[in-house]
Design a protein around this motif. Sequence first.
Motif, PDB file in Angstrom:
ATOM      1  N   GLU A   2      -2.574 -11.037   4.163  1.00 21.05           N
ATOM      2  CA  GLU A   2      -2.255 -11.277   2.751  1.00 21.05           C
ATOM      3  C   GLU A   2      -3.154 -12.382   2.183  1.00 21.05           C
ATOM      4  O   GLU A   2      -3.565 -12.333   1.025  1.00 21.05           O
ATOM      5  CB  GLU A   2      -0.765 -11.630   2.587  1.00 21.05           C
ATOM      6  CG  GLU A   2      -0.274 -11.351   1.175  1.00 21.05           C
ATOM      7  CD  GLU A   2       1.199 -11.631   0.973  1.00 21.05           C
ATOM      8  OE1 GLU A   2       1.862 -12.220   1.849  1.00 21.05           O
ATOM      9  OE2 GLU A   2       1.691 -11.272  -0.111  1.00 21.05           O
ATOM     10  N   HIS A   3      -3.479 -13.355   3.016  1.00 18.45           N
ATOM     11  CA  HIS A   3      -4.402 -14.401   2.555  1.00 18.45           C
ATOM     12  C   HIS A   3      -5.760 -13.812   2.175  1.00 18.45           C
ATOM     13  O   HIS A   3      -6.446 -14.325   1.292  1.00 18.45           O
ATOM     14  CB  HIS A   3      -4.587 -15.474   3.638  1.00 18.45           C
ATOM     15  CG  HIS A   3      -3.563 -16.560   3.566  1.00 18.45           C
ATOM     16  ND1 HIS A   3      -2.242 -16.366   3.851  1.00 18.45           N
ATOM     17  CD2 HIS A   3      -3.675 -17.865   3.205  1.00 18.45           C
ATOM     18  CE1 HIS A   3      -1.569 -17.493   3.675  1.00 18.45           C
ATOM     19  NE2 HIS A   3      -2.417 -18.413   3.289  1.00 18.45           N
ATOM     20  N   LEU A   4      -6.131 -12.748   2.870  1.00 16.28           N
ATOM     21  CA  LEU A   4      -7.427 -12.108   2.578  1.00 16.28           C
ATOM     22  C   LEU A   4      -7.333 -11.118   1.416  1.00 16.28           C
ATOM     23  O   LEU A   4      -8.322 -10.471   1.079  1.00 16.28           O
ATOM     24  CB  LEU A   4      -7.930 -11.370   3.826  1.00 16.28           C
ATOM     25  CG  LEU A   4      -8.442 -12.246   4.968  1.00 16.28           C
ATOM     26  CD1 LEU A   4      -8.653 -11.408   6.227  1.00 16.28           C
ATOM     27  CD2 LEU A   4      -9.743 -12.948   4.580  1.00 16.28           C
ATOM     28  N   GLY A   5      -6.136 -10.967   0.855  1.00 12.63           N
ATOM     29  CA  GLY A   5      -5.971 -10.066  -0.294  1.00 12.63           C
ATOM     30  C   GLY A   5      -5.502  -8.675   0.085  1.00 12.63           C
ATOM     31  O   GLY A   5      -5.471  -7.772  -0.755  1.00 12.63           O
ATOM     32  N   PHE A   6      -5.138  -8.501   1.344  1.00  8.60           N
ATOM     33  CA  PHE A   6      -4.614  -7.190   1.763  1.00  8.60           C
ATOM     34  C   PHE A   6      -3.185  -7.024   1.248  1.00  8.60           C
ATOM     35  O   PHE A   6      -2.404  -7.972   1.202  1.00  8.60           O
ATOM     36  CB  PHE A   6      -4.614  -7.066   3.295  1.00  8.60           C
ATOM     37  CG  PHE A   6      -5.946  -6.696   3.893  1.00  8.60           C
ATOM     38  CD1 PHE A   6      -7.077  -7.470   3.667  1.00  8.60           C
ATOM     39  CD2 PHE A   6      -6.074  -5.574   4.697  1.00  8.60           C
ATOM     40  CE1 PHE A   6      -8.307  -7.133   4.221  1.00  8.60           C
ATOM     41  CE2 PHE A   6      -7.301  -5.223   5.259  1.00  8.60           C
ATOM     42  CZ  PHE A   6      -8.419  -6.009   5.020  1.00  8.60           C
ATOM     43  N   ASN A   7      -2.868  -5.792   0.896  1.00  6.68           N
ATOM     44  CA  ASN A   7      -1.516  -5.439   0.483  1.00  6.68           C
ATOM     45  C   ASN A   7      -0.694  -5.090   1.733  1.00  6.68           C
ATOM     46  O   ASN A   7      -1.124  -4.253   2.535  1.00  6.68           O
ATOM     47  CB  ASN A   7      -1.617  -4.230  -0.454  1.00  6.68           C
ATOM     48  CG  ASN A   7      -0.278  -3.623  -0.757  1.00  6.68           C
ATOM     49  OD1 ASN A   7       0.660  -4.325  -1.118  1.00  6.68           O
ATOM     50  ND2 ASN A   7      -0.180  -2.313  -0.586  1.00  6.68           N
ATOM     51  N   ILE A   8       0.462  -5.720   1.879  1.00  8.31           N
ATOM     52  CA  ILE A   8       1.304  -5.397   3.049  1.00  8.31           C
ATOM     53  C   ILE A   8       2.075  -4.109   2.733  1.00  8.31           C
ATOM     54  O   ILE A   8       3.029  -4.102   1.965  1.00  8.31           O
ATOM     55  CB  ILE A   8       2.245  -6.560   3.396  1.00  8.31           C
ATOM     56  CG1 ILE A   8       1.412  -7.808   3.734  1.00  8.31           C
ATOM     57  CG2 ILE A   8       3.149  -6.173   4.584  1.00  8.31           C
ATOM     58  CD1 ILE A   8       2.202  -9.061   4.012  1.00  8.31           C
ATOM     59  N   LEU A   9       1.596  -3.043   3.336  1.00  2.40           N
ATOM     60  CA  LEU A   9       2.117  -1.703   3.023  1.00  2.40           C
ATOM     61  C   LEU A   9       3.458  -1.456   3.703  1.00  2.40           C
ATOM     62  O   LEU A   9       4.340  -0.800   3.155  1.00  2.40           O
ATOM     63  CB  LEU A   9       1.092  -0.687   3.537  1.00  2.40           C
ATOM     64  CG  LEU A   9       1.031   0.692   2.927  1.00  2.40           C
ATOM     65  CD1 LEU A   9       0.754   0.612   1.436  1.00  2.40           C
ATOM     66  CD2 LEU A   9      -0.073   1.503   3.617  1.00  2.40           C
ATOM     67  N   ASN A  10       3.600  -1.990   4.911  1.00  2.00           N
ATOM     68  CA  ASN A  10       4.813  -1.707   5.667  1.00  2.00           C
ATOM     69  C   ASN A  10       4.967  -2.729   6.790  1.00  2.00           C
ATOM     70  O   ASN A  10       3.970  -3.181   7.368  1.00  2.00           O
ATOM     71  CB  ASN A  10       4.718  -0.299   6.279  1.00  2.00           C
ATOM     72  CG  ASN A  10       6.061   0.368   6.413  1.00  2.00           C
ATOM     73  OD1 ASN A  10       7.110  -0.286   6.326  1.00  2.00           O
ATOM     74  ND2 ASN A  10       6.055   1.659   6.642  1.00  2.00           N
ATOM     75  N   GLU A  11       6.215  -3.052   7.082  1.00  2.00           N
ATOM     76  CA  GLU A  11       6.529  -3.928   8.220  1.00  2.00           C
ATOM     77  C   GLU A  11       7.468  -3.134   9.126  1.00  2.00           C
ATOM     78  O   GLU A  11       8.511  -2.674   8.681  1.00  2.00           O
ATOM     79  CB  GLU A  11       7.227  -5.193   7.743  1.00  2.00           C
ATOM     80  CG  GLU A  11       6.392  -6.017   6.787  1.00  2.00           C
ATOM     81  CD  GLU A  11       7.122  -7.241   6.241  1.00  2.00           C
ATOM     82  OE1 GLU A  11       6.436  -8.224   5.918  1.00  2.00           O
ATOM     83  OE2 GLU A  11       8.363  -7.205   6.122  1.00  2.00           O
ATOM     84  N   ILE A  12       7.070  -2.966  10.363  1.00  2.00           N
ATOM     85  CA  ILE A  12       7.839  -2.084  11.257  1.00  2.00           C
ATOM     86  C   ILE A  12       8.370  -2.886  12.444  1.00  2.00           C
ATOM     87  O   ILE A  12       7.595  -3.477  13.213  1.00  2.00           O
ATOM     88  CB  ILE A  12       6.949  -0.913  11.747  1.00  2.00           C
ATOM     89  CG1 ILE A  12       6.435  -0.117  10.535  1.00  2.00           C
ATOM     90  CG2 ILE A  12       7.724  -0.003  12.685  1.00  2.00           C
ATOM     91  CD1 ILE A  12       5.475   1.014  10.897  1.00  2.00           C
TER      92      ILE A  12
END
Length: 174
Positions: free
Chosen positions: A123-133
């Motif tokens: 997330e710090h790099l700008g990625f979208n957290i699509l799912n947490e499993i």
Amino acid sequence: MIDKAIVIYWSKTGNTELVAEAIYEALKEQNIDVDFKEVQEADDVDYFDYELVCIGCPSYQWSPPEEMDVFLKKKQEQFGDQIELKSPKRPDKNVVVFCTYSGPHTGKNEAIPVVKYVGQFFEHLGFNILNEIYVLSEHHGSKKVSTEGRMGDIRGLPREEDLQKIKQRVKDKI
Ligand SMILES: Cc1cc2nc3c(=O)[nH]c(=O)nc-3n(C[C@H](O)[C@H](O)[C@H](O)COP(=O)(O)O)c2cc1C
């Protein structure tokens, strides 16, 4: 649109590997070009080559195992200059974080810090957290932990049907 993805994982007794394989299969079945790597062989991976990074490990003392932590920090050094204040979202950069855990003392709370911690590197790099499993899994080293902990008898987990559900969840999100 996800064309290229990678699954990166660390696993000692095979549970996380099963989940990693299920995610890999789900992506393949969606005709996505997927790489599959253990953390030990992922040093040269460039996260930005992919629209989707799937990354996972077990919970060890409600943290990632050292091997995963060292990997994440090495990568953060490598990509540190890409971290901007406010971490603006990058279109087409997504991450799925997965964690296997046995939860003998406090249940899922033993895995939540792992998933949140790993997710922050992305997330710090700008990625979208699509799912947490979160995947409840047998503790192969201890029958006592696998039968008398807070989650009850967890021997044999994750089962085939759990893996099928994970595959479906991944497909639903992409
Ligand atoms: C050294 C060690 C520490 C562990 N610590 C925890 C823990 O704090 N909380 C938890 O829920 N599970 C804990 N577990 C259980 C593992 O997270 C679980 O069995 C996991 O699925 C193992 O993944 P693997 O088979 O991919 O290695 C621990 C297991 C080991 C071997």
